[in-house]
Design a protein around this motif. Structure first.
Motif, PDB file in Angstrom:
ATOM      1  N   GLU A 895       6.134  -4.707   5.807  1.00 17.56           N
ATOM      2  CA  GLU A 895       6.364  -5.783   4.652  1.00 17.56           C
ATOM      3  C   GLU A 895       6.931  -5.188   3.435  1.00 17.56           C
ATOM      4  O   GLU A 895       7.724  -5.633   2.711  1.00 17.56           O
ATOM      5  N   GLU A 896       6.003  -4.012   2.750  1.00 20.03           N
ATOM      6  CA  GLU A 896       6.238  -3.570   1.462  1.00 20.03           C
ATOM      7  C   GLU A 896       7.607  -3.179   1.572  1.00 20.03           C
ATOM      8  O   GLU A 896       8.302  -3.400   0.506  1.00 20.03           O
ATOM      9  N   GLN A 897       7.890  -2.317   2.334  1.00 21.39           N
ATOM     10  CA  GLN A 897       9.349  -1.727   2.364  1.00 21.39           C
ATOM     11  C   GLN A 897      10.273  -2.588   2.435  1.00 21.39           C
ATOM     12  O   GLN A 897      11.537  -2.553   1.965  1.00 21.39           O
ATOM     13  N   GLN A 899      10.432  -5.708   1.381  1.00 19.86           N
ATOM     14  CA  GLN A 899      10.547  -6.479   0.066  1.00 19.86           C
ATOM     15  C   GLN A 899      11.166  -5.291  -0.745  1.00 19.86           C
ATOM     16  O   GLN A 899      12.237  -5.783  -1.663  1.00 19.86           O
TER      17      GLN A 899
END
Length: 965
Positions: A895-897, A899
């Motif tokens: 999810e971080e990547q 975003q």
């Protein structure tokens, strides 16, 4: 007795230093001088020749010179009286006469000095008698004139008529030649010659008579003194006779018995010496048979000691005996024969010791025999026996391998020995398990072989060290004894020592009697010595008791070898300390050589099997098993011999390098095939790969063991879970992780290839990175695999796979770092370079995804027009593409990547939108166009935030408007 005689010269008292002079009565002893007859009367007869008479005096000088009884002219009165047998001998100084010095004449000189001064004064005052001098001078001149008439030839000291020249000069032949009618004249000439010679004789006699007349007073005084001397000698002779009689009585009463005892002691000692000498000769005569007996029982040291002792006895105590003149050379030849026998015996022993069955538990074969041989070889300086042992080790090592191959081949029915004749070819027909068992058997036999060699060499080394230690202790004892016991001066009284009998001093009798117990003690010590054990017979042991030098040289000391065998260290070892130390070092080097020999033979065995590429075809498991076996053998030999041999280690390293090359090429080829067939779609993760990843997380970097049954029940998972994170991967990456673990496990199994494996693994990771970049970013998969297009899903999946590899690079680095030497840590920089390359690759993939959307935004927004309806078709298409992008990557990337990626995409979207609005001159003025754009942007923002995971995404759409100036 002699002192009572009036004419004795012996002093009256022994305490006085003054001699008394004999008083002479002139009326009794002085006789009138009578005229002497012209001719010597008749000589005395034999019966009364010892009685001196007046006829013993010579009145005529020619008669005195021509005495036919005398061989030479009388020189003194003793020869004349006692005859020609009288010989002058040196008279031994009497112990009773005092030593006369100048101090004894001091009183006399003081008394006569005054008279001498008066005499000298009178001599100077009185004039000389000139008349007498003139008469004497005249007479002397006349005599000289007369003597000049005599030819000089008669005055020569070497005048002899037997010389032909002298005879012809004195008697010319011309005076005796009667031929030719000249007889009367020759007779007259001869008569004249005779008269002439007579005249010469008269002149000489007249001169001699004149000289005698001048000294007549002294001559007749001497004749008178001769009578007195005869009386004095007669009395002296009587006194000497009486003294001799008394000395004979004293000798008979006091000395004869003691001297007889001493003579008997000397005789007894001489007899003992002769008896011992005969026994010694009998023993020496038995030397050769005794040596033969000792050699028959392999007692080489005893035989050599016996030969050395016999040679010493021959040189010292039996020197010059004719019957033993050839024994010395015979013993030398026998000693040379013993040298050859010892060399042959040691060679036989080495062969028997090294070639006996290896299953035998006995480490040392006949330790006593080995010790005896080594001592004998050291005694004879035969130091080349180590070379013999080295050659025998080489032969034995070859035979061990040959016998093991024969035993293994004979047990395999598939090999027809009648068809395949060569043993090497038969060995090459073995498969790996059979050949591995054969190599294991060879290594075990070599280990036992080295243990036996070490045990034997330890015995030899202990013998050498015992001899060296004995030499040093003996030298120290000699130095101490020289300091403590100075040389003793044993001297007897000179007067006692001078009494001799039959040429031997009396002191010899004492010394012989004192030395006898010492000899007996030496005999008992020698007979008790273990070194004389081979000479147990009386004929062999008896002579040693009479030889002090032999007993001192043959003393031995006992020392114990590590095997528990007591050995006798002989003191006459001829080796120096330097030679013994060098020999001890050679023994240690020989043990190292034994290890090298075994390793060299093992290398040749490996190379003969590797000719057909057999070793290079081994799989990793087989090669690791082989490598462990070889490393175990190397460590075992290092523990036994104390030094690591490098030949087998070098061969192992060479094979390991070949194995690493083949191992790497196989894995690289396999990876290449996998990448070429990879369609870059998400693959299911089998349970065994999940277990593999879990074991890595637990710190165990190795391939897990296969679990039967349990693996079949477990279903594959969609993603790979690593430390709580999900990784969607392709099948190639799963296999790559397994391959990486194979590299790490190979390093654990073969530590010697750590550096090579690190290099090869770095190459493999670089290859995966570059090849995957070519296939995905470079769109090589379109031609290789036949993909229609490289989708964003392919790109996201590739990025995630790279991220998984990057996650394990620190783990791999730590694994290799723990197995590298500190000086090799510089090689770890390869992992840093690889990590950087992977991060760059991941960044390029992310940039590629952004670039895809950027081109889409550029295409769609360039046709954007601010007009109804709202939302416009352009924004609907953009939201649709954004939804597809999100759908493609959300399940693959975290999810971080996701975003971060959409933030970058949104930034690109805002840039293109701002550019288009600027182109359309739409500004944020609150007008209708501004309202339409705001509605479209709100539609876009709502759709984007409605996507999963992007709800809280800060889009900041106010940046699309240009700032008012």
């Amino acid at each position: 007795m002699a002192s009572s005689h009036s004419s004795s010269p012996v002093p009256q008292g022994s305490s006085s230093d003054v001699f008394f002079k004999k008083e002479v009565d002139p009326t009794k002893h002085i006789r009138p001088v009578q005229s002497l007859p012209d001719v010597c009367p008749k000589e005395p007869t034999v019966t009364d020749q010892h009685r001196w008479t007046i006829y013993h005096s010579k009145v005529n000088l020619p008669a005195a010179l021509n005495d036919p009884r005398l061989a030479k002219r009388e020189s003194d009165f003793f020869t004349k009286t006692w005859g020609l047998d009288f010989v002058d001998t040196e008279v031994i100084p009497s112990f009773y006469l005092p030593q006369i010095s100048k101090e004894h004449f001091t009183v006399y000189q003081q008394e006569i000095s005054q008279r001498e001064k008066i005499h000298e004064r009178c001599k100077n005052i009185c004039p000389p008698k000139d008349t007498f001098d003139r008469t004497l001078l005249h007479t002397h001149d006349k005599s000289r004139t007369d003597l000049e008439q005599v030819p000089k030839i008669f005055m020569k000291p070497d005048f002899a008529l037997d010389d032909s020249l002298t005879f012809n000069s004195v008697l010319p032949w011309s005076h005796f030649n009667t031929a030719g009618g000249k007889g009367n004249r020759d007779a007259a000439s001869s008569k004249l010659l005779q008269e002439k010679l007579s005249h010469y004789l008269d002149i000489v006699e007249v001169n001699i008579a004149h000289q005698i007349s001048l000294r007549s007073e002294a001559f007749f005084h001497a004749m008178t003194s001769q009578h007195e001397l005869q009386d004095y000698l007669k009395k002296t002779s009587q006194a000497v006779k009486m003294l001799r009689d008394k000395i004979a009585q004293i000798d008979k009463v006091m000395c004869e018995g003691s001297l007889h005892i001493l003579r008997l002691a000397l005789t007894r000692n001489n007899c003992v010496k002769v008896y011992n000498k005969l026994k010694l000769m009998a023993t020496v005569h038995q030397t050769q048979p005794t040596v033969q007996v000792l050699l028959s029982t392999s007692e080489f040291v005893g035989a050599l000691d016996l030969i050395a002792t016999t040679q010493e006895v021959l040189q010292q105590e039996l020197q010059g005996i004719h019957s033993f003149r050839h024994l010395g050379s015979q013993l030398c030849e026998l000693e040379k024969l013993i040298d050859k026998m010892m060399i042959a015996e040691f060679s036989t022993y080495s062969h028997s010791d090294l070639n006996r069955p290896l299953e035998d538990d006995c480490q040392i074969l006949e330790e006593e025999r080995l010790v005896s041989l080594v001592f004998g070889l050291l005694k004879q300086r035969k130091l080349n026996f180590l070379e013999i042992y080295s050659e025998e080790m080489i032969i034995t090592a070859k035979n061990i391998i040959k016998q093991c191959v024969i035993n293994t081949v004979s047990q395999i029915e598939e090999i027809d020995t009648d068809v395949v004749l060569k043993l090497a070819d038969q060995m090459r027909m073995l498969n790996f398990p059979q050949w591995f068992d054969l190599l294991k058997d060879i290594f075990s036999k070599f280990t036992i072989f080295l243990q036996r060699v070490k045990a034997t060499l330890n015995i030899i080394h202990s013998v050498v060290l015992s001899v060296l230690d004995k030499n040093r202790r003996t030298r120290e004892l000699e130095e101490v004894s020289q300091q403590k016991n100075p040389t003793k001066d044993s001297s007897l009284d000179t007067e006692v020592a001078y009494l001799i009998h039959e040429g031997m001093f009396i002191s010899d009798a004492f010394s012989e009697s004192e030395l006898t117990p010492v000899v007996i003690d030496t005999t008992s010590q020698r007979n008790a010595s273990p070194n004389s054990e081979p000479c147990s017979s009386d004929s062999v042991s008896e002579p040693e008791c009479t030889t002090d030098s032999s007993s001192s040289k043959d003393q031995t000391s006992s020392s114990a070898t590590p095997g528990g065998v007591d050995v006798m260290v002989n003191e006459d070892m001829k080796l120096t300390d330097l030679e013994l130390e060098k020999l001890a070092n050679n023994i240690q080097e020989l043990l190292y050589s034994a290890s090298d020999i075994c390793h060299d033979r093992a290398v040749k065995f490996l190379m003969s099997r590797a000719k057909d590429g057999f070793l290079e075809k081994l799989n990793s498991t087989e090669f690791i098993t082989l490598s462990r076996l070889m490393e175990t053998f190397i460590l075992d030999t290092e523990q036994i011999c104390g030094r690591k041999s490098m030949s087998l280690l070098g061969a192992l390293q060479s094979q390991a390098n070949k194995f690493v090359n083949r191992f790497h090429e196989e894995r690289k080829t396999k990876l290449s095939l996998l990448l070429d067939n990879e369609r870059w779609k998400q693959a299911d993760v089998p349970a065994e790969f999940q277990d593999l990843v879990d074991s890595i997380s637990d710190g165990k970097i190795a391939l897990p063991e296969k679990k039967s049954g349990a693996t079949e029940e477990r279903k594959p998972a969609e993603v790979l879970i690593v430390e709580g994170q999900q990784y969607a991967v392709v099948g190639t990456v799963l296999l790559l992780i397994r391959i990486i673990l194979e590299y790490c496990q190979c390093v654990d199994n073969i530590p010697s290839v750590t550096t090579d494996m690190l290099t090869r693994l770095s190459d493999l990771l670089k290859y995966f990175n570059s090849r995957s970049c070519q296939l995905v970013l470079g769109a090589g998969a379109l031609q290789v695999v036949g993909l229609k297009t490289i989708t964003t899903k392919n790109l996201a999946l590739s990025s995630r796979c790279l991220q998984l590899i990057v996650h394990y690079i620190p783990v791999i680095r730590a694994h290799f770092e723990a197995r590298l030497q500190p000086k090799q840590y510089s090689m770890l920089r390869h992992f840093d370079h690889i990590t950087k390359d992977y991060h760059d690759h991941i960044a390029e993939i992310s940039a590629k995804l952004v670039a895809i959307m950027d081109s889409l935004f550029d295409k769609l927004l360039s046709k954007y027009e601010v007009k109804a309806p709202v939302p416009s078709a352009c924004f609907r298409n953009i939201c649709k593409q954004m939804a597809k992008m999100h759908e493609a990557i959300f399940d693959l990337l975290p999810e971080e990547q996701t975003q971060m990626l959409f933030l970058r995409i949104n930034a690109s979207y805002k840039l293109h939108l701002k550019k288009q609005l600027s182109h359309l001159n739409v500004i944020n003025d609150g007008g209708p166009q501004n309202g339409l754009v705001t509605a479209d942007v709100a539609f876009y923002t709502g759709n984007l935030q409605a996507l999963k995971g992007l709800k809280d995404l800060d889009l900041n759409m106010s940046e699309i408007w240009e700032q008012k100036r």
